[in-house]
Write an enzyme that holds these catalytic residues in place. Structure first.
Site, mmCIF file in Angstrom:
data_model
loop_
_atom_site.group_PDB
_atom_site.id
_atom_site.type_symbol
_atom_site.label_atom_id
_atom_site.label_comp_id
_atom_site.label_asym_id
_atom_site.label_seq_id
_atom_site.Cartn_x
_atom_site.Cartn_y
_atom_site.Cartn_z
ATOM 1 N N SER A 1 0.841 -1.195 0.000
ATOM 2 C CA SER A 1 0.000 0.000 0.000
ATOM 3 C C SER A 1 0.875 1.244 0.000
ATOM 4 C CB SER A 1 -0.902 0.021 1.239
ATOM 5 O OG SER A 1 -1.568 1.270 1.360
ATOM 6 N N TYR B 1 -2.875 -1.462 9.879
ATOM 7 C CA TYR B 1 -2.794 -1.913 8.484
ATOM 8 C C TYR B 1 -1.484 -1.454 7.851
ATOM 9 C CZ TYR B 1 -3.859 -1.921 3.451
ATOM 10 O OH TYR B 1 -3.819 -2.104 2.086
#
Length: 258
Positions: A150, A163
């Site tokens: 990400s 996350y």
């Protein structure tokens, strides 16, 4: 060389391949001649739909199930892969591994429970680690591993702190594996999407949020799953044979200069 010949004769496994970015990756690789194992954790119907789409366009694919984040998940996945591949016409083994499956915990540090933390690391970090570990004996020399991370690992984003930490650990796995597997001709790279329009992001149903995310890109739009799949396809092919250990942002230039 036609698109159907780019990866002809190769076999790929895409975790989380039934929806969103994973589905786009499966479809793209299949168009290029890859036999694609479409992994799913919960949604069998979505996986079957992805396989059917691929077959309707002349490609080859099969669905396989393993719930990631549980003890023994990697062994379950590879057992299913071996069993189903045994019924195919392709040779045993693997050429392309895409670690795409992941979950997010949209909470700041004050609201993340120990169970939340353990779950996001189990799926996003531990599962890919042991999937690679168990999968390497099956991977042919000259293979490709692509980890889907990400863009959030390179910016401060406190709302998804657990996350982002889990994906940052996955980024390090890329570096370590690239060094270790280089002698076998196996490349290992990370693709880091930015704000991407998928059906699993409920916030995008809010027009104001969608507009805010779109404006973060220099192109003033959200990414499409196909934007990510195109980058993955390049890294999975022979043209990327001299690219390894790299973190590649597929974010549309999100947050450049700010």
């Amino acid at each position: 060389m036609t698109s159907h010949e780019l990866h002809a004769g190769r076999t790929a496994l895409v975790t989380g391949g039934s929806r969103g970015i994973g589905r786009a990756i499966c479809r793209r690789l299949a168009v290029e001649g890859v036999l694609v194992a479409v992994h799913y954790g919960h949604d069998r119907a979505a996986a079957d739909h992805t396989v059917k789409e691929i077959e309707n366009h002349g490609g080859r694919a099969f669905a396989l199930h393993a719930e990631l984040g549980l003890p023994g998940d990697a062994d379950q996945l590879w057992a299913a892969f071996d069993h189903i591949l045994d019924g195919q016409t392709s040779e045993p083994g693997l050429d392309i591994l895409i670690n795409n499956a992941g979950i997010t915990i949209p909470r700041g540090i004050a609201d993340v429970t120990e169970a939340d933390y353990d779950r996001v690391f189990a799926v996003n970090t531990k599962a890919p680690f042991f999937i690679v570990q168990r999968g390497l004996p099956r991977m042919r020399d000259g293979g490709r591993i692509v980890n889907i991370s990400s863009a959030a690992t390179h910016i401060a984003y406190p709302q998804i702190v657990a996350y982002g930490m889990a994906k940052a650990a996955l980024d390090y796995l890329t570096l370590s594996l690239a060094q270790e597997l280089g002698p076998r001709g196996i490349t290992v790279n990370t693709v880091a999407p930015g704000y991407t329009a998928t059906e699993i992001n409920p916030k995008l149903a809010v027009p104001e949020v969608r507009q805010k995310y779109a404006q973060a890109s220099v192109f003033h739009r959200l990414g499409a799953p196909s934007d990510i799949a195109d980058v993955v396809s390049f890294l999975a092919g022979d043209q990327a044979r001299w690219v390894t250990g790299q973190w590649i942002a597929a974010s549309g230039g999100a947050h450049l200069g700010r």
